[in-house]
Design an enzyme around this catalytic site. Structure first.
Site, PDB file in Angstrom:
ATOM      1  N   TYR A 145       0.023   1.589   0.005  1.00 32.88           N
ATOM      2  CA  TYR A 145      -0.683  -0.254  -0.138  1.00 32.88           C
ATOM      3  C   TYR A 145      -1.712  -0.114   1.349  1.00 32.88           C
ATOM      4  O   TYR A 145      -1.114  -0.654   2.048  1.00 32.88           O
ATOM      5  CB  TYR A 145       0.194  -0.960  -0.374  1.00 32.88           C
ATOM      6  CG  TYR A 145       0.257  -2.201  -0.972  1.00 32.88           C
ATOM      7  CD1 TYR A 145      -1.547  -2.436  -0.795  1.00 32.88           C
ATOM      8  CD2 TYR A 145       0.565  -3.371  -0.885  1.00 32.88           C
ATOM      9  CE1 TYR A 145      -2.006  -3.872  -0.976  1.00 32.88           C
ATOM     10  CE2 TYR A 145       0.353  -4.828  -0.932  1.00 32.88           C
ATOM     11  CZ  TYR A 145      -1.331  -4.383  -1.123  1.00 32.88           C
ATOM     12  OH  TYR A 145      -1.807  -6.673  -1.930  1.00 32.88           O
ATOM     13  N   LYS A 175      -1.357   2.215  -3.568  1.00 34.51           N
ATOM     14  CA  LYS A 175      -3.123   1.010  -4.357  1.00 34.51           C
ATOM     15  C   LYS A 175      -3.864   1.087  -3.630  1.00 34.51           C
ATOM     16  O   LYS A 175      -3.203   0.273  -1.953  1.00 34.51           O
ATOM     17  CB  LYS A 175      -1.626   0.526  -4.063  1.00 34.51           C
ATOM     18  CG  LYS A 175      -1.831  -1.089  -4.683  1.00 34.51           C
ATOM     19  CD  LYS A 175      -1.314  -1.725  -4.530  1.00 34.51           C
ATOM     20  CE  LYS A 175      -2.333  -3.289  -4.440  1.00 34.51           C
ATOM     21  NZ  LYS A 175      -3.650  -3.674  -4.822  1.00 34.51           N
TER      22      LYS A 175
HETATM   23  C1  LIG Z   1      -6.901  -9.383  -1.381  1.00 31.31           C
HETATM   24  C2  LIG Z   1      -5.619  -9.432  -2.904  1.00 31.31           C
HETATM   25  O1  LIG Z   1      -5.152 -10.585  -2.997  1.00 31.31           O
HETATM   26  N1  LIG Z   1      -5.967  -8.732  -3.175  1.00 31.31           N
HETATM   27  C3  LIG Z   1      -5.713  -8.572  -4.742  1.00 31.31           C
HETATM   28  C4  LIG Z   1      -6.755  -9.034  -5.916  1.00 31.31           C
HETATM   29  O2  LIG Z   1      -6.244  -8.153  -7.400  1.00 31.31           O
HETATM   30  C5  LIG Z   1      -7.753  -9.908  -5.646  1.00 31.31           C
HETATM   31  O3  LIG Z   1      -6.744 -10.938  -6.258  1.00 31.31           O
HETATM   32  C6  LIG Z   1      -8.879  -9.806  -6.334  1.00 31.31           C
HETATM   33  O4  LIG Z   1      -9.718  -8.783  -6.878  1.00 31.31           O
HETATM   34  C7  LIG Z   1      -9.969 -10.772  -6.625  1.00 31.31           C
HETATM   35  O5  LIG Z   1     -10.486 -11.078  -6.034  1.00 31.31           O
HETATM   36  C8  LIG Z   1      -4.984  -7.676  -5.133  1.00 31.31           C
HETATM   37  O6  LIG Z   1      -5.539  -5.557  -4.918  1.00 31.31           O
HETATM   38  C9  LIG Z   1      -3.411  -8.025  -4.162  1.00 31.31           C
HETATM   39  C10 LIG Z   1      -3.195  -6.918  -4.607  1.00 31.31           C
HETATM   40  O7  LIG Z   1      -2.776  -5.810  -5.399  1.00 31.31           O
HETATM   41  C11 LIG Z   1      -1.013  -7.470  -4.522  1.00 31.31           C
HETATM   42  O8  LIG Z   1      -1.221  -8.309  -4.744  1.00 31.31           O
HETATM   43  O9  LIG Z   1      -0.527  -7.086  -3.507  1.00 31.31           O
END
Ligand SMILES: CC(=O)N[C@@H]([C@@H](O)[C@H](O)[C@H](O)CO)[C@@H](O)CC(=O)C(=O)O
Length: 319
Positions: A145, A175
């Site tokens: 990740y 990921k």
């Molecule tokens: C920094 C962060 O929280 N990134 C999110 C994204 O889904 C993010 O919320 C989205 O791209 C909106 O900015 C995910 O990559 C996080 C994620 O995969 C997780 O919940 O582990």
């Protein structure tokens, strides 16, 4: 949450949803079954990523993380295709314990972030850490990740990928939660035999990542945009790029005005699904009333709310 491209094998699911962890004062385990049903029926999302960033995994105790993982695996049985558990921790021992536990309860895979307090300063040290965790669950597919903005570990994913399967035989893919599309493209380019899954984790850039060769997506917005994102994936598969672009820009640019933090995600999910996701745990702050009112108005204007009055609903996330 993780979504899958139509036509792609489930070994490489396209969209995984990063689930939030429902909370009141403590974790609200009682709504996880309802949450599974909502994702499957309303969002068409059958792959979940548990205890990640969105799930506040690093803010939970080890026993809470075990219990959350158990609940998702149990409630998701015969409903979800894949439950991937994030088992990263600062302590190698804890990470191994969680990996072993994920295997024991029948999870479909594990993912690990780089330890971010005492840090691995080069690729080899990081791989050694990951290898020790993966070895605790030798039958489970393993994902690295990559989320450098939060871990502070700047080792490029492309560098890490080089020869990784010799060290970690269960390595399944990345990921990739970073906006560095050059690094991402180089990862894809390196994967000429196409044996790895590249699950992209910056939802607002998903279309660009698909063009570059992403095989899947994992993100927080698929909690409430799963259905729309699946439509975008389908349009992409059909090479209907203007429709795909329309989905990407219309929904994500629109939603970016609301904000994408964990608190915001919990508040939006409470509004959209009607399931009380509660506030986040400190050090995060719950979404403000102003945010929630604004979000509610925007969601209504987009016809995102399936119920007309929210007055009587349990909106713990919002107050
Ligand atoms: C920094 C962060 O929280 N990134 C999110 C994204 O889904 C993010 O919320 C989205 O791209 C909106 O900015 C995910 O990559 C996080 C994620 O995969 C997780 O919940 O582990």
């Amino acid at each position: 949450m993780c979504l899958a491209l139509p036509g792609k094998s489930l070994q490489q699911p396209l969209v995984k949803n990063k689930v939030v962890t429902p909370m009141r004062k403590e974790i609200n385990f009682s709504v996880i079954g309802q949450y599974v049903d909502y994702l499957v029926k309303e969002q068409g999302v059958k792959n979940v990523f548990v205890n990640g960033t969105t799930g506040e995994g690093l803010s939970l105790s080890i026993s809470e993380r075990r219990r959350v993982a158990e609940e998702w695996v149990t409630k998701g049985r015969n409903k979800l295709d894949q439950v991937v558990i994030h088992v990263g921790a600062l302590s190698l021992k804890e990470s191994q314990e969680l990996a072993q536990h994920a295997a024991e309860i029948g999870a479909d895979g594990i993912a690990v972030i780089a330890p971010f307090f005492l840090k691995p300063w080069n690729k080899d040290v990081l791989i050694n850490f990951l290898k020790e965790v993966a070895a605790a669950a030798p039958a489970l597919p393993f994902y690295y990740y990559h989320i450098p903005a939060l871990t502070g570990i700047k080792i490029r994913a492309e560098e890490l990928l080089d020869g990784i399967q010799d060290k970690i035989p269960t390595f399944q893919g990345l990921k990739f939660s970073d906006t560095d599309l050059l690094d991402f493209g180089q990862c894809v380019d390196q994967n000429r035999q196409r044996q790895f899954a590249f699950l992209f984790g910056v939802d607002e850039q998903l279309l660009s990542a698909l063009v570059m060769g992403a095989t899947g997506a994992v993100g927080s917005t698929y909690n409430y945009l799963g259905k729309k994102t699946n439509q975008m994936l389908e349009a992409f598969e059909q090479k209907d790029f203007s429709v795909a672009l329309n989905y990407q820009s219309h929904f994500l640019i629109y939603f970016s005005c609301l904000g994408f933090g964990v608190s915001q995600t919990k508040a939006i999910m409470t509004l959209v699904s009607g399931i009380p996701m509660g506030p986040p745990r400190l050090p995060l702050q719950k979404a403000s009333r102003e945010f929630t009112d604004n979000a509610e108005a925007k969601l209504k204007s987009l016809n995102f709310l399936s119920f007309t009055s929210l007055k009587d609903r349990n909106l713990e996330a919002c107050s």
